[in-house]
Design an enzyme around this catalytic site. Structure first.
Site, PDB file in Angstrom:
ATOM      1  N   GLU A  56       0.824  -1.204   0.000  1.00 26.76           N
ATOM      2  CA  GLU A  56       0.000   0.000   0.000  1.00 26.76           C
ATOM      3  C   GLU A  56       0.864   1.263   0.000  1.00 26.76           C
ATOM      4  O   GLU A  56       0.601   2.215  -0.745  1.00 26.76           O
ATOM      5  CB  GLU A  56      -0.928   0.006   1.221  1.00 26.76           C
ATOM      6  CG  GLU A  56      -1.894  -1.173   1.260  1.00 26.76           C
ATOM      7  CD  GLU A  56      -1.348  -2.365   2.030  1.00 26.76           C
ATOM      8  OE1 GLU A  56      -2.160  -3.091   2.636  1.00 26.76           O
ATOM      9  OE2 GLU A  56      -0.116  -2.577   2.027  1.00 26.76           O
ATOM     10  N   CYS A  90      -2.559  -3.868   7.063  1.00 25.79           N
ATOM     11  CA  CYS A  90      -2.220  -4.063   8.475  1.00 25.79           C
ATOM     12  C   CYS A  90      -2.670  -2.860   9.291  1.00 25.79           C
ATOM     13  O   CYS A  90      -2.795  -1.739   8.787  1.00 25.79           O
ATOM     14  CB  CYS A  90      -0.723  -4.316   8.645  1.00 25.79           C
ATOM     15  SG  CYS A  90       0.338  -2.959   8.109  1.00 25.79           S
ATOM     16  N   ALA A 177      14.638 -44.209  -7.793  1.00 27.60           N
ATOM     17  CA  ALA A 177      16.071 -44.492  -7.856  1.00 27.60           C
ATOM     18  C   ALA A 177      16.275 -45.984  -8.067  1.00 27.60           C
ATOM     19  O   ALA A 177      15.382 -46.799  -7.795  1.00 27.60           O
ATOM     20  CB  ALA A 177      16.772 -44.057  -6.565  1.00 27.60           C
ATOM     21  N   SER A 183      20.053 -41.999  -8.918  1.00 26.53           N
ATOM     22  CA  SER A 183      18.799 -41.367  -9.313  1.00 26.53           C
ATOM     23  C   SER A 183      19.002 -40.204 -10.274  1.00 26.53           C
ATOM     24  O   SER A 183      18.028 -39.570 -10.684  1.00 26.53           O
ATOM     25  CB  SER A 183      18.065 -40.840  -8.070  1.00 26.53           C
ATOM     26  OG  SER A 183      18.837 -39.849  -7.414  1.00 26.53           O
ATOM     27  N   ARG A 199      11.724 -24.466  -5.325  1.00 25.24           N
ATOM     28  CA  ARG A 199      12.698 -24.218  -4.256  1.00 25.24           C
ATOM     29  C   ARG A 199      12.767 -22.730  -3.932  1.00 25.24           C
ATOM     30  O   ARG A 199      12.813 -22.327  -2.776  1.00 25.24           O
ATOM     31  CB  ARG A 199      14.096 -24.681  -4.682  1.00 25.24           C
ATOM     32  CG  ARG A 199      14.414 -26.127  -4.473  1.00 25.24           C
ATOM     33  CD  ARG A 199      15.897 -26.369  -4.770  1.00 25.24           C
ATOM     34  NE  ARG A 199      16.192 -27.788  -4.867  1.00 25.24           N
ATOM     35  CZ  ARG A 199      17.374 -28.289  -5.191  1.00 25.24           C
ATOM     36  NH1 ARG A 199      18.376 -27.459  -5.475  1.00 25.24           N
ATOM     37  NH2 ARG A 199      17.560 -29.598  -5.252  1.00 25.24           N
ATOM     38  N   LEU A 219      21.068 -28.382  -2.544  1.00 28.92           N
ATOM     39  CA  LEU A 219      19.743 -27.872  -2.164  1.00 28.92           C
ATOM     40  C   LEU A 219      19.650 -26.358  -2.237  1.00 28.92           C
ATOM     41  O   LEU A 219      18.920 -25.726  -1.470  1.00 28.92           O
ATOM     42  CB  LEU A 219      19.335 -28.367  -0.771  1.00 28.92           C
ATOM     43  CG  LEU A 219      19.208 -29.888  -0.605  1.00 28.92           C
ATOM     44  CD1 LEU A 219      18.737 -30.230   0.798  1.00 28.92           C
ATOM     45  CD2 LEU A 219      18.268 -30.490  -1.640  1.00 28.92           C
TER      46      LEU A 219
END
Length: 373
Positions: A56, A90, A177, A183, A199, A219
Site C-alpha cells: 500500500e 495491516c 532411484a 537417481s 525451491r 539444495l
C-alpha cells in the site's frame, strides 16, 4: 457482495504485482496494491521484502508527483481513489507503520481486499479501522487466488507450522532411484528447472541423511534468479552428516537430530550448521515438532526433497500438505526404490486419497500437484 468486471480486472493486476515478491518476502506475505481513480490506475506497488515498504505504501508513493509515501499521505494525493489490495491492510506497528493509517491519510475513498489477514495482530482490524474512518470497504474478491499465493503464510498464522510440499521425481512406474541409490537423472532438464522455481518460493528445503549420503545435494536455487536462498534442513537423527557435505557449504543449514553428540555437534557447528535436538518417543526426529519449530522461525513454505523412507514418514505423521510429482516417460522396473515407504495394505479402505489440483507437461515430463483429500 458483488464486484464489477472492472473490480476483477484491477484485483487481477494487484495479484500479478504480488507475484513479484514470490521469492523474497519471507516471513511476510506476498502483497500487491493498485490505486485507481476515475477508472485509471494512478499508482501501483508490491511488497518486496521484510523491512521495506508494504504494498500500500509503495502504491501511494508511486502516484504521479507523489515523491514518497509519507508526503503522499500528508498531501492526500489518493483522495477519492479506490485501493485494490490482495491482503487486508495491516493495522499495527511492526517494522513499518500501519498501512490502514496510510490509506486513510492519503484520502482513499474505497478499499477492496482479496482476503482478510489471518495474522491475529490484524484479523479484520485493518478493515474495521478503515470503515471507522468512513472508507468504503469490501472483501472477498479473488480470495481463492490470494489464498493460494500466500498458502504458507496462512498455514503458519492458523496452524503454527509451514505448508509442506513433498517433491518427488519418478519414472512412469513410480520408481525414484535404482536399488543402488542412483537417481541422477530420472527427469529432464526442464523439470529440474521447474523444481528450482519451487525451491525459490520455499523458505526452507528439507531432506534426510540418506539423500545427503547418496546424492550429496546442495539444495540451493541455481536455475532461476533469486535474491534469497532457502534454509536447508537435514533430518539426521544421529548427527551423521559428513563434514564435507555440499549441503553445509556456505552455512544456512539446520540439522534436526534426535540425540546430541557433543563432538559431532561441535564439528558440524564449525561448518556453519545449526543443530536442534527434537526427539520423539521412538528415538527419531519429531517431524511434527520440527515443523512447529520452523513455524516459530517464520518459515512459511517448506519443500521436502527426500528419499522413500523419509517421504513415507512425513506422510504417516501427517506432515505433508501437497505432493509435487514429476513423472518421466521411462520405465525402471520392480527392482528399484519407490516413491513412499508406506506399510503394506490388505484392504483398499486404507488407501490415502488425494485431490489432483494440477496436471502440466514440463518438457518431456508430467508434473502433478495433489493434496490430501
Amino acid at each position: 457482495m458483488s464486484f464489477s468486471a472492472a473490480d476483477h480486472g484491477f484485483m487481477a493486476r494487484a495479484l500479478q504485482l504480488a507475484q513479484r515478491g514470490l521469492y523474497s518476502t519471507t516471513p511476510n506475505p506476498r502483497v500487491g496494491c493498485i490505486m485507481v481513480r476515475d477508472g485509471n490506475v494512478i499508482g501501483e506497488g508490491w511488497h518486496e521484502k521484510a523491512g521495506l515498504p508494504h504494498a500500500e505504501a509503495a502504491a501511494i508513493a508511486a502516484i504521479v508527483g507523489a515523491g514518497d509515501s509519507a508526503r503522499s499521505a500528508r498531501d492526500g494525493v489518493a483522495r477519492g481513489a479506490t485501493a485494490y489490495v490482495t491482503l487486508e491492510p495491516c493495522s499495527h506497528f511492526g517494522r513499518t507503520p500501519p498501512c490502514a493509517d496510510a490509506l486513510i491519510a492519503a484520502g482513499v475513498a474505497r478499499v477492496v481486499v482479496a482476503m482478510q489477514d489471518p495474522n491475529p495482530l490484524v484479523a479484520g482490524q485493518g478493515l474495521a479501522k478503515l470503515a471507522a474512518a468512513g472508507v468504503d470497504v469490501a472483501s472477498g474478491l479473488l480470495a481463492s487466488e490470494a489464498h493460494e499465493l500466500n498458502i504458507g503464510f496462512v498455514s503458519r498464522m492458523t496452524r503454527g507450522r509451514p505448508w509442506l510440499r513433498l517433491k518427488v521425481a519418478a519414472s512412469l512406474d513410480g520408481k525414484t532411484a535404482l536399488n543402488n541409490g542412483v537417481s541422477q537423472w530420472i527427469t529432464g532438464p526442464a523439470a529440474r528447472r521447474d523444481a528450482h522455481a519451487w525451491r525459490a518460493r520455499s523458505c526452507a528445503v528439507l531432506t534426510g541423511i540418506g539423500t545427503v549420503k547418496d546424492d550429496n545435494p546442495r539444495l540451493t536455487v541455481r536455475e532461476v534468479p533469486t535474491t534469497r536462498q532457502p534454509l536447508r534442513v537435514v533430518i539426521d537423527s544421529r548427527l551423521e552428516t559428513p563434514l564435507d557435505a555440499a549441503v553445509l557449504d556456505g552455512g544456512n543449514a539446520l540439522i534436526a537430530a534426535a540425540q546430541d553428540n557433543p563432538v559431532r555437534s561441535a564439528a558440524l557447528k564449525a561448518r556453519g550448521a545449526e543443530i536442534v535436538i527434537l526427539p520423539n518417543s521412538q528415538g527419531k526426529v519429531d517431524l511434527a515438532g520440527l515443523l512447529q519449530e520452523l513455524g516459530r522461525r517464520g518459515i512459511n513454505e517448506v519443500l521436502a526433497e527426500a528419499g522413500t523412507r523419509l517421504n513415507g514418514s512425513l506422510l504417516r505423521e501427517g506432515c505433508v500438505d501437497e505432493l509435487l510429482i514429476y513423472q518421466a516417460p521411462i520405465l525402471i522396473g520392480d527392482a528399484a526404490r519407490g516413491m513412499f515407504g508406506l506399510a503394506e495394505l490388505t484392504d483398499l479402505a486404507g488407501v490415502r486419497r488425494l485431490n489432483i489440483i494440477e496436471r502440466r507437461v514440463v518438457g518431456a515430463d508430467l508434473r502433478i500437484r495433489a493434496r490430501l483429500a
